[in-house]
Design an enzyme around this catalytic site. Sequence first.
Site, PDB file in Angstrom:
ATOM      1  N   LYS A 196     -50.868 -15.684 -93.990  1.00 38.91           N
ATOM      2  CA  LYS A 196     -49.523 -15.861 -93.432  1.00 38.91           C
ATOM      3  C   LYS A 196     -49.549 -16.517 -92.057  1.00 38.91           C
ATOM      4  CE  LYS A 196     -49.067 -11.174 -91.483  1.00 38.91           C
ATOM      5  NZ  LYS A 196     -49.040 -11.578 -90.067  1.00 38.91           N
ATOM      6  N   ASP A 197     -50.710 -16.578 -91.408  1.00 37.79           N
ATOM      7  CA  ASP A 197     -50.821 -17.208 -90.087  1.00 37.79           C
ATOM      8  C   ASP A 197     -51.131 -18.698 -90.155  1.00 37.79           C
ATOM      9  OD1 ASP A 197     -50.351 -14.805 -88.797  1.00 37.79           O
ATOM     10  OD2 ASP A 197     -52.478 -14.333 -88.543  1.00 37.79           O
TER      11      ASP A 197
ATOM     12  N   ARG B   5     -38.867 -13.713 -88.783  1.00 41.61           N
ATOM     13  CA  ARG B   5     -38.311 -13.338 -90.090  1.00 41.61           C
ATOM     14  C   ARG B   5     -37.904 -11.868 -90.100  1.00 41.61           C
ATOM     15  NH1 ARG B   5     -40.513 -10.489 -94.134  1.00 41.61           N
ATOM     16  NH2 ARG B   5     -42.508 -10.521 -93.036  1.00 41.61           N
ATOM     17  N   ARG B   6     -38.785 -10.994 -89.637  1.00 45.88           N
ATOM     18  CA  ARG B   6     -38.462  -9.561 -89.658  1.00 45.88           C
ATOM     19  C   ARG B   6     -37.286  -9.241 -88.739  1.00 45.88           C
ATOM     20  NH1 ARG B   6     -44.762  -8.421 -89.373  1.00 45.88           N
ATOM     21  NH2 ARG B   6     -45.248  -8.391 -91.604  1.00 45.88           N
TER      22      ARG B   6
ATOM     23  N   ARG C 269     -46.070  -7.991 -79.367  1.00 44.23           N
ATOM     24  CA  ARG C 269     -47.215  -8.885 -79.499  1.00 44.23           C
ATOM     25  C   ARG C 269     -48.504  -8.096 -79.303  1.00 44.23           C
ATOM     26  NH1 ARG C 269     -47.319 -14.028 -78.354  1.00 44.23           N
ATOM     27  NH2 ARG C 269     -49.324 -13.813 -79.397  1.00 44.23           N
TER      28      ARG C 269
ATOM     29  N   ARG D 281     -50.458  -2.747 -80.411  1.00 44.20           N
ATOM     30  CA  ARG D 281     -49.086  -2.425 -80.783  1.00 44.20           C
ATOM     31  C   ARG D 281     -48.919  -0.934 -81.076  1.00 44.20           C
ATOM     32  NH1 ARG D 281     -47.710  -7.126 -85.051  1.00 44.20           N
ATOM     33  NH2 ARG D 281     -49.990  -7.283 -85.197  1.00 44.20           N
TER      34      ARG D 281
ATOM     35  N   CYS E 290     -44.333 -19.842 -88.527  1.00 43.06           N
ATOM     36  CA  CYS E 290     -44.074 -18.478 -88.065  1.00 43.06           C
ATOM     37  C   CYS E 290     -42.777 -18.367 -87.271  1.00 43.06           C
ATOM     38  CB  CYS E 290     -45.230 -17.989 -87.203  1.00 43.06           C
ATOM     39  SG  CYS E 290     -46.829 -17.950 -88.041  1.00 43.06           S
TER      40      CYS E 290
END
Length: 312
Positions: A80-81, A127-128, A145, A151, A240
């Site tokens: 996904k990155d 997106r989230r 981040r 996190r 992204c």
Amino acid sequence: MKSSIRIGTRGSKLALWQAQHVADRLAAAGLTPEIVIITTTGDVVLDRSLDKIGAKGVFTEELEQGLRTGHVDIAVHSAKDVQSSIPADLELLAFLEREQVNDVIVSFDPALDLQRPDLVLGTSSTRRKAMLKRFLPHAVTAEARGNLQTRLRKLEEGQYHGLVLAYAGVHRMEYDSLIRFVLPETQYVPATGQGSIAIECARSLEPDLKAKLRRILDHEATHVCLVAERAFLRTMEGGCSIPSFALATLAPGGTVRLHGGLISLDGQHWLDEQQTAPLAAAETLGVRVAEAVLARGGQQILDDIRQQRQLS
């Protein structure tokens, strides 16, 4: 054909888990892997959101330079990155078998209530953030981040009530006990490639070695799905920093189904499209679904997003 393989990776615990997973597969096949840690822009610049630093190649550019110079033979990425378009001198060689694709909410509070009026959820994903504004409009989203452990430390310190993360990373780091909610993938449709590990190499890498690495590492069903998803992302000219989503699954009769779409930053406008095609037409399917979304108003949403960012 050489047997020693230098594996480029970021240095976070999750990235190293992924690189070691690849190394174990290579070692089991008789090759000699060596893990090489490379720091990327995304690992260094933590005081700005992804959309503010451009996001294109933010987690991959330095690894790709290592491929060009021969410093490493392959690079391991969270799929996904990986940016929507790969430079012409590089290629995505393989995709490992996909993990569960869902987004999840993790918290140290076992009784976390998503309906609490002061709910604060941490995420760095455009997106989230947009989906939370649509499906949990009372929630406040806060920038989150850093690597997973950073996190989680911020979560434990009370900066958020919960974090929205990909199940795959949480599971691989063995934090399953913190998962409070598994968000349905039909509603919180994941990012392109979420749950899979991508292997990148230089096109100039020895052909026989490329073929062997592909045999060892590539998962055919996952590869077909990601070809469709990445064709969608590339046609959307997104990454992204764009709140697009795409999930391909294998369907009956030797076909692949793609659910792709786009959501506005404020969550108010949602466009999605679902289509099916033969496996051999996975790439065409991705293009077709993206073009349908763009034609139905997606291009206007993208234009609005870019204009907002120019003004901010």
